[in-house]
Design a protein around this motif. Structure first.
Motif, short mmCIF file in Angstrom:
data_model
loop_
_atom_site.label_atom_id
_atom_site.label_comp_id
_atom_site.label_asym_id
_atom_site.label_seq_id
_atom_site.Cartn_x
_atom_site.Cartn_y
_atom_site.Cartn_z
N ASP A 45 0.85 -1.06 0.01
CA ASP A 45 0.03 0.11 0.12
C ASP A 45 1.00 1.22 0.00
O ASP A 45 1.62 1.49 1.02
CB ASP A 45 -0.96 -0.10 1.33
N LEU A 46 0.80 2.03 -1.09
CA LEU A 46 1.87 3.21 -1.38
C LEU A 46 1.04 4.33 -0.51
O LEU A 46 1.99 5.51 -0.78
CB LEU A 46 2.03 3.35 -2.83
N ARG A 47 -0.03 4.50 0.06
CA ARG A 47 -0.60 5.79 0.41
C ARG A 47 0.32 6.53 1.24
O ARG A 47 0.45 8.00 1.14
CB ARG A 47 -2.06 5.53 0.77
N ASN A 48 0.87 5.84 2.06
CA ASN A 48 1.87 6.68 2.99
C ASN A 48 3.16 7.23 2.35
O ASN A 48 3.78 8.13 2.72
CB ASN A 48 2.36 5.71 4.30
N LYS A 49 3.24 6.71 1.09
CA LYS A 49 4.53 7.40 0.32
C LYS A 49 4.10 8.36 -0.62
O LYS A 49 4.81 8.90 -1.39
CB LYS A 49 5.12 6.29 -0.41
N SER A 50 2.66 8.84 -0.71
CA SER A 50 2.10 9.93 -1.61
C SER A 50 2.38 9.70 -3.09
O SER A 50 2.84 10.52 -3.49
CB SER A 50 2.53 11.16 -0.98
N ILE A 51 2.29 8.36 -3.47
CA ILE A 51 2.22 8.01 -4.72
C ILE A 51 1.51 6.88 -5.11
O ILE A 51 1.04 6.10 -4.30
CB ILE A 51 3.78 7.46 -5.35
N THR A 52 0.82 6.98 -6.29
CA THR A 52 -0.04 6.07 -6.95
C THR A 52 0.53 4.73 -7.23
O THR A 52 1.84 4.88 -7.84
CB THR A 52 -1.01 6.69 -8.08
N GLY A 53 -0.12 3.72 -7.61
CA GLY A 53 0.51 2.46 -7.84
C GLY A 53 1.10 2.75 -9.39
O GLY A 53 2.00 2.37 -9.89
N ILE A 105 18.49 -4.58 -4.27
CA ILE A 105 17.34 -4.18 -5.14
C ILE A 105 16.10 -3.43 -4.45
O ILE A 105 15.75 -2.53 -5.33
CB ILE A 105 16.99 -5.82 -5.60
N VAL A 106 15.87 -3.75 -3.08
CA VAL A 106 14.72 -2.95 -2.44
C VAL A 106 15.46 -1.38 -2.63
O VAL A 106 14.63 -0.75 -2.69
CB VAL A 106 14.54 -3.56 -1.36
N ASP A 107 16.74 -1.16 -2.30
CA ASP A 107 17.06 0.11 -2.26
C ASP A 107 16.85 0.79 -3.60
O ASP A 107 16.41 1.85 -3.59
CB ASP A 107 18.57 0.13 -1.69
N LEU A 108 17.18 -0.03 -4.78
CA LEU A 108 16.71 0.57 -5.93
C LEU A 108 15.57 0.96 -6.29
O LEU A 108 15.30 1.90 -6.85
CB LEU A 108 17.48 -0.07 -7.18
N ILE A 109 14.77 -0.07 -5.74
CA ILE A 109 13.33 0.07 -6.02
C ILE A 109 12.76 1.58 -5.31
O ILE A 109 11.88 2.29 -5.67
CB ILE A 109 12.42 -0.98 -5.45
N ASP A 110 13.18 1.69 -3.92
CA ASP A 110 12.80 2.81 -3.12
C ASP A 110 13.48 4.08 -3.78
O ASP A 110 12.73 4.88 -3.89
CB ASP A 110 13.56 2.59 -1.83
N MET A 114 10.84 7.02 -4.73
CA MET A 114 10.98 8.22 -4.24
C MET A 114 11.22 9.27 -5.11
O MET A 114 11.11 10.66 -4.72
CB MET A 114 11.81 8.15 -2.66
N ASN A 115 11.78 8.97 -5.95
CA ASN A 115 12.20 9.97 -7.06
C ASN A 115 11.55 9.86 -8.46
O ASN A 115 12.01 10.19 -9.45
CB ASN A 115 13.79 10.09 -7.27
#
Length: 140
Positions: A45-53, A105-110, A114-115
């Motif tokens: 759930d990305l809602r806390n990251k302020s981005i849509t899927g 991999i997760v760091d690259l995804i994040d 986030m950018n």
């Protein structure tokens, strides 16, 4: 029988990788639906990251990372936009990725998520993704 043993080993590695991936996302304040995973995939759930899927999926595509936008429980966005994204570990495990590579991999995804509006950062992530995955050929 050897083929069956190979498959069981692969299946166990897929789940190990998925559990590490889910924990890495949780450590970065991503909200995993069900709090983790017991199989090969996870829904975030990305809602806390302020981005849509949709925006996350598009950013990840630009960074050569495959993921799918996905609705989450009680989603307020349309199925064409969504509030979530789904990741799995089957494909990377097939390429030989083990638990120690998952945090990278997760760091690259994040970084891509986030950018998501920063083309320069997405290109940097893409280059790192391709460099990392060059050690894990699709057809070994």
């Amino acid at each position: 029988e050897a083929l069956n043993a190979d498959f069981k080993s692969y299946a166990k590695q897929v789940i190990k990788n998925a559990k590490v991936m889910a924990n890495e996302f949780i450590n970065r304040d991503y909200k995993i639906i069900s709090g983790g995973t017991q199989n090969h995939c996870m829904l975030i759930d990305l809602r806390n990251k302020s981005i849509t899927g949709k925006d996350a999926e598009n950013a990840l595509v630009k960074a050569d990372i495959t993921a799918n936008k996905n609705m989450v429980p009680f989603d307020t966005k349309s199925p064409f936009i969504t509030s979530g994204i789904r990741f799995g570990t089957s494909a990377i495990t097939t390429r030989g990725v083990k638990e120690n590579t998952i945090p990278i991999i997760v760091d690259l995804i994040d970084r891509a998520i986030m950018n998501h509006e920063n083309t320069k950062v997405l290109l940097e992530v893409k280059n790192k993704v391709n460099s990392l995955m060059s050690d894990y050929p699709i057809f070994a």
